[in-house]
Design a protein around this motif. Structure first.
Motif, PDB file in Angstrom:
ATOM      1  N   CYS A 485       0.348  -1.590  -0.145  1.00  0.00           N
ATOM      2  CA  CYS A 485      -0.263   0.348   0.107  1.00  0.00           C
ATOM      3  C   CYS A 485       0.361   1.419   0.153  1.00  0.00           C
ATOM      4  N   GLY A 486       1.524   1.262   0.468  1.00  0.00           N
ATOM      5  CA  GLY A 486       2.858   2.436   0.588  1.00  0.00           C
ATOM      6  C   GLY A 486       3.453   2.951  -0.717  1.00  0.00           C
ATOM      7  N   LEU A 487       4.313   2.005  -0.850  1.00  0.00           N
ATOM      8  CA  LEU A 487       4.887   2.420  -2.161  1.00  0.00           C
ATOM      9  C   LEU A 487       3.860   2.320  -3.703  1.00  0.00           C
ATOM     10  N   TYR A 488       2.560   1.372  -3.701  1.00  0.00           N
ATOM     11  CA  TYR A 488       1.607   2.180  -4.493  1.00  0.00           C
ATOM     12  C   TYR A 488       0.916   3.237  -4.401  1.00  0.00           C
ATOM     13  N   LYS A 493       1.728   9.538  -6.724  1.00  0.00           N
ATOM     14  CA  LYS A 493       1.125  11.173  -5.910  1.00  0.00           C
ATOM     15  C   LYS A 493       0.531  11.362  -5.947  1.00  0.00           C
ATOM     16  N   GLU A 494      -0.031  11.847  -7.298  1.00  0.00           N
ATOM     17  CA  GLU A 494      -0.892  12.413  -7.787  1.00  0.00           C
ATOM     18  C   GLU A 494      -2.827  12.327  -7.484  1.00  0.00           C
ATOM     19  N   GLU A 495      -3.057  11.181  -7.234  1.00  0.00           N
ATOM     20  CA  GLU A 495      -4.233  10.448  -6.889  1.00  0.00           C
ATOM     21  C   GLU A 495      -4.533  11.549  -5.125  1.00  0.00           C
ATOM     22  N   LYS A 496      -3.814  11.347  -4.492  1.00  0.00           N
ATOM     23  CA  LYS A 496      -3.905  11.841  -3.423  1.00  0.00           C
ATOM     24  C   LYS A 496      -4.276  10.535  -2.010  1.00  0.00           C
ATOM     25  N   TYR A 497      -3.895   9.283  -1.997  1.00  0.00           N
ATOM     26  CA  TYR A 497      -4.747   8.741  -1.473  1.00  0.00           C
ATOM     27  C   TYR A 497      -5.075   9.514   0.118  1.00  0.00           C
ATOM     28  N   MET A 499      -5.066   7.114   3.956  1.00  0.00           N
ATOM     29  CA  MET A 499      -5.235   6.487   4.709  1.00  0.00           C
ATOM     30  C   MET A 499      -6.454   6.302   5.993  1.00  0.00           C
ATOM     31  N   SER A 500      -7.500   7.408   6.210  1.00  0.00           N
ATOM     32  CA  SER A 500      -8.004   6.640   6.542  1.00  0.00           C
ATOM     33  C   SER A 500      -8.830   6.099   5.540  1.00  0.00           C
ATOM     34  N   LEU A 501     -10.303   5.817   5.497  1.00  0.00           N
ATOM     35  CA  LEU A 501     -10.792   5.448   3.893  1.00  0.00           C
ATOM     36  C   LEU A 501     -11.654   6.531   3.691  1.00  0.00           C
ATOM     37  N   GLU A 502     -11.869   6.572   1.987  1.00  0.00           N
ATOM     38  CA  GLU A 502     -12.202   7.501   1.712  1.00  0.00           C
ATOM     39  C   GLU A 502     -13.605   7.245   0.661  1.00  0.00           C
ATOM     40  N   GLY A 503     -14.615   7.767   2.095  1.00  0.00           N
ATOM     41  CA  GLY A 503     -16.249   7.141   0.931  1.00  0.00           C
ATOM     42  C   GLY A 503     -16.761   8.421  -0.241  1.00  0.00           C
ATOM     43  N   ASN A 504     -15.867   9.038  -0.806  1.00  0.00           N
ATOM     44  CA  ASN A 504     -16.425   9.468  -1.736  1.00  0.00           C
ATOM     45  C   ASN A 504     -15.693   8.632  -2.740  1.00  0.00           C
ATOM     46  N   ARG A 505     -14.326   8.457  -2.967  1.00  0.00           N
ATOM     47  CA  ARG A 505     -13.808   8.087  -3.810  1.00  0.00           C
ATOM     48  C   ARG A 505     -14.467   6.814  -4.856  1.00  0.00           C
ATOM     49  N   THR A 506     -14.431   7.246  -5.568  1.00  0.00           N
ATOM     50  CA  THR A 506     -15.615   6.044  -6.635  1.00  0.00           C
ATOM     51  C   THR A 506     -14.884   4.699  -7.947  1.00  0.00           C
ATOM     52  N   SER A 507     -13.350   5.391  -7.594  1.00  0.00           N
ATOM     53  CA  SER A 507     -12.831   4.084  -9.373  1.00  0.00           C
ATOM     54  C   SER A 507     -13.042   3.137  -8.617  1.00  0.00           C
ATOM     55  N   ARG A 508     -13.575   1.908  -9.728  1.00  0.00           N
ATOM     56  CA  ARG A 508     -13.601   0.662  -9.418  1.00  0.00           C
ATOM     57  C   ARG A 508     -12.865  -0.113  -8.517  1.00  0.00           C
ATOM     58  N   ASP A 509     -11.064   0.021  -9.211  1.00  0.00           N
ATOM     59  CA  ASP A 509     -10.655  -0.720  -8.044  1.00  0.00           C
ATOM     60  C   ASP A 509     -10.300  -0.914  -6.644  1.00  0.00           C
ATOM     61  N   TYR A 510     -10.782   0.877  -5.976  1.00  0.00           N
ATOM     62  CA  TYR A 510     -11.146   0.565  -4.793  1.00  0.00           C
ATOM     63  C   TYR A 510     -12.335   0.603  -4.202  1.00  0.00           C
ATOM     64  N   LEU A 511     -12.897   0.473  -4.751  1.00  0.00           N
ATOM     65  CA  LEU A 511     -14.484  -0.221  -4.852  1.00  0.00           C
ATOM     66  C   LEU A 511     -14.626  -2.085  -4.469  1.00  0.00           C
ATOM     67  N   PHE A 512     -13.966  -2.233  -5.581  1.00  0.00           N
ATOM     68  CA  PHE A 512     -13.636  -3.624  -5.479  1.00  0.00           C
ATOM     69  C   PHE A 512     -13.115  -4.183  -3.884  1.00  0.00           C
ATOM     70  N   GLY A 513     -11.806  -3.136  -3.542  1.00  0.00           N
ATOM     71  CA  GLY A 513     -11.118  -3.272  -2.662  1.00  0.00           C
ATOM     72  C   GLY A 513     -11.866  -3.235  -1.319  1.00  0.00           C
ATOM     73  N   ARG A 514     -13.041  -2.385  -1.868  1.00  0.00           N
ATOM     74  CA  ARG A 514     -13.383  -2.390  -0.290  1.00  0.00           C
ATOM     75  C   ARG A 514     -14.885  -3.492  -0.070  1.00  0.00           C
ATOM     76  N   LEU A 515     -14.890  -3.886  -1.060  1.00  0.00           N
ATOM     77  CA  LEU A 515     -16.069  -5.278  -1.426  1.00  0.00           C
ATOM     78  C   LEU A 515     -15.454  -6.226  -0.443  1.00  0.00           C
ATOM     79  N   LEU A 516     -13.988  -6.522  -1.250  1.00  0.00           N
ATOM     80  CA  LEU A 516     -13.405  -7.957  -0.503  1.00  0.00           C
ATOM     81  C   LEU A 516     -13.324  -7.223   1.024  1.00  0.00           C
ATOM     82  N   ALA A 517     -12.630  -6.491   1.050  1.00  0.00           N
ATOM     83  CA  ALA A 517     -12.368  -6.369   3.421  1.00  0.00           C
ATOM     84  C   ALA A 517     -14.262  -6.326   4.133  1.00  0.00           C
TER      85      ALA A 517
END
Length: 629
Positions: A485-488, A493-497, A499-517
């Motif tokens: 997670c740190g390396l990615y 850096k331009e995405e400005k992730y 370290m806490s949950l971003e409820g407003n981020r709607t990118s496909r990969d991020y949401l699929f990660g949330r589903l798996l969790a």
């Protein structure tokens, strides 16, 4: 020759500085040896007693040739040396090695007959001239002979444990030659504090003056620009006492590696004896001060300020930087609380500012790496010169950009960037060979020092290995997850992730990660209620999920039905809460993104990690036992 000049300047500025009184630099015309035997004499040169010395390195006088001695006829040290050098009766006791006693005596006599003589050195000379060193040590039961008492043994065949000396000597072809035992001297004089001869400041000063007078070869020093005594041999034992590799070597007069370029070796590299000794002593001192973090087998990296100011080690992880300066964290403050990293960023900036208060913006900072491909040759594999402000800014950028929640063990958890060695293990496994580890660390150092992005293949390798959850031990997987997670995060850096949950981020990969969790958490809660301890379906299918998220999620969602029923009966509140979170995430998907079954990027690990942390933080506080587990 820039690195020689910087090391020489470091020696000149740090030698005798009050902050280094407990760890001084080694004087010139000296070298380090591990002594095995200590012989005690009186001022008249009479043998008093002797003892074995357990793995204790001793600074001893040395000539330029003996400090880097190699070959079939190695020159003697002037004071402390092996039995085969200082014992005149070594051949009489069947010594298998060639005796260099005559050469040793000749050098010692020349020193004692000069105007730089010393009474303690004279006592040693009077004793070794008697030629009874081996006999006295045999009588003292430190050297061991056969039953006839006339030959030194090379193997300990008795049933009793081997004596100390045999355990300390390095075996060669299964045998240990007692002629290799290194002897140091102690001369006892009433009211004299320096009984160990090689540590006496007067002896050291006398030898330095004598050695300078003996050096007759002169020429242009390419470091200082002065015409002075040039070095014909350069020091070794830089990384440890048994290190035989040299950074500068010009003794090839048979194969002529410089043929066609220079007439002699001095034209290729002319360095004065004083400069090369001070430069190599400074490098040896820096390596010793920076500890094991700077070493990776034969590969060594050192970072230092020429003025001796303390600087952060670029090869350490963030927690180690904080531990180096405990005052950077206030006593009652918890720097790694469950926030989005704001408190960590504040503490990190305070830490770097603390270094900057003592390190001027224009002070020189050097980062240097050395490695050896053969036992006798060493090369400078990495070298950078930066100003103090540039160096601190680069270190700050690295630890901020690649920071994430790191879970290295039950006791070792922190927010920050991992060390290069941890990244190498996360990318290629803990069993990676030394060659790959060295290459990976060397590739990562420019990312820290020069501000370059982490190589894409390293990030992708770490992400792939983290996705293979069933192939890793639970603690190893947790460590790899934080590093990935740190390396990615640092690579994007331009995405400005956050370290806490971003409820407003709607990118496909991020949401699929949330589903798996969410699926992983739901099944874990149900398994705990039933008293079961095994991997969840989400954990087992994590690698397949990363490659085919939509089709795999369909299977995972169907497998949750019995666990939902179990929670509905035992923990209905928990189930309702999780179902609400699941519906919330599903509603954020775009229809086409949800059914897209293409491979996920490392972003899904960020969504997984943040969602997992958020779910455990919002658990029902009445179920304290379940929360603890």
């Amino acid at each position: 020759m820039s690195w020689v000049e910087k090391l020489y300047d470091t020696y000149e500025r740090c030698d005798g500085a009050p902050q280094f009184e407990d760890d001084p630099l080694m004087p010139i015309s000296h070298t380090v040896q591990q002594a095995h035997i200590e012989i005690v004499l009186d001022l008249d040169g009479n043998f008093c007693r002797a003892k074995c010395v357990q793995k204790e390195e001793t600074i001893i006088p040395a000539t330029e040739a003996s400090a880097g001695r190699v070959g079939t006829k190695p020159p003697p040290h002037p004071l402390c040396d092996k039995i085969q050098y200082c014992a005149g009766d070594y051949p009489a006791f069947g010594g298998e090695k060639v005796s260099f006693h005559a050469e040793y005596l000749e050098l010692l006599r020349r020193w004692c007959s000069s105007k730089f003589s010393n009474s303690k050195v004279n006592a040693v000379l009077r004793y070794v001239e008697k030629g009874t060193v081996v006999k006295d040590l045999v009588d003292a039961h430190l050297l061991h002979c056969n039953l006839s008492g006339k030959k030194l043994i090379t193997e300990w065949a008795e049933d009793s444990p081997a004596p100390d000396l045999f355990r300390m000597l390095t075996p060669k072809s299964g045998k240990r030659d007692q002629g290799d035992a290194f002897v140091r001297w102690r001369v006892e004089i009433p009211s004299d504090l320096y009984t160990l001869v090689s540590e006496d400041p007067n002896v050291r000063r006398a030898w330095i003056d004598f050695d300078a007078a003996e050096n007759s070869q002169s020429g242009l020093c390419m470091v200082t620009g002065a015409t002075t005594h040039l070095a014909s041999s350069h020091p070794k034992r830089l990384r440890h006492g048994a290190d035989g590799a040299k950074l500068i070597s010009s003794n090839d007069i048979s194969n002529f590696t410089f043929r066609g370029r220079f007439l002699n070796s001095e034209e290729a590299c002319g360095v004065s004896s004083e400069v090369t000794q001070k430069a190599h002593n400074a490098l040896r001192w820096l390596i010793g001060r920076q500890g094991s973090e700077s070493k990776n087998g034969d590969q060594v990296f050192v970072a230092w300020s020429i003025g001796g100011q303390k600087i952060p080690d670029p090869l350490k992880n963030t927690l180690q930087l904080f531990l180096d300066v405990p005052t950077a964290i206030e006593a009652n403050e918890t720097p790694y609380a469950g926030d989005a990293g704001q408190q960590f960023a504040l503490q990190l900036k305070k830490l770097i500012a603390g270094y900057g208060a003592k390190l001027a913006k224009t002070d020189n900072v050097i980062i240097m790496g050395v490695d050896s491909a053969t036992p006798g040759r060493m090369a400078v594999t990495f070298y950078r010169e930066l100003t103090g402000s540039e160096f601190l800014e680069r270190v700050l950028q690295w630890h901020e950009a690649n920071a994430w929640y790191q879970n290295f063990s039950k006791e070792l958890k922190f927010i920050g960037a991992p060390a290069p060695r941890d990244i190498a293990e996360a990318a290629f496994g803990r069993r990676l060979d030394d060659k790959l580890r060295k290459a990976t660390v060397e590739r990562l150092l420019p990312c820290i020092v020069d501000g370059q992005p982490v190589p894409r293949d390293l990030v992708e390798s770490t992400v792939r290995r983290t996705c293979n959850r069933v192939g890793l031990k639970p603690w190893d997987w947790e460590k790899c997850l934080g590093i990935a997670c740190g390396l990615y995060n640092g690579r994007q850096k331009e995405e400005k992730y956050q370290m806490s949950l971003e409820g407003n981020r709607t990118s496909r990969d991020y949401l699929f990660g949330r589903l798996l969790a969410i699926a992983d958490h739901l099944e874990q809660r149900a398994l705990h209620v039933a008293g079961e301890d095994r991997d969840t379906n989400a954990a087992r299918l994590m690698q397949r999920f990363s490659e085919h998220p939509y089709s795999t999620w369909t299977n995972i969602e169907l497998s949750l039905r019995p666990y939902e029923a179990r929670l509905r009966a035992k923990r209905p509140g928990v189930l309702n809460s999780l179902k609400r979170v699941l519906d919330e995430v599903m509603n954020k998907f775009d229809g086409q993104d949800y059914k897209n079954d293409s491979k996920l990027t490392g972003e899904f690990l960020l969504g997984y990690h943040c969602q997992r942390s958020a779910l455990w933080e919002r658990q029902d506080p009445t179920n304290e036992e379940e929360v603890a587990n």
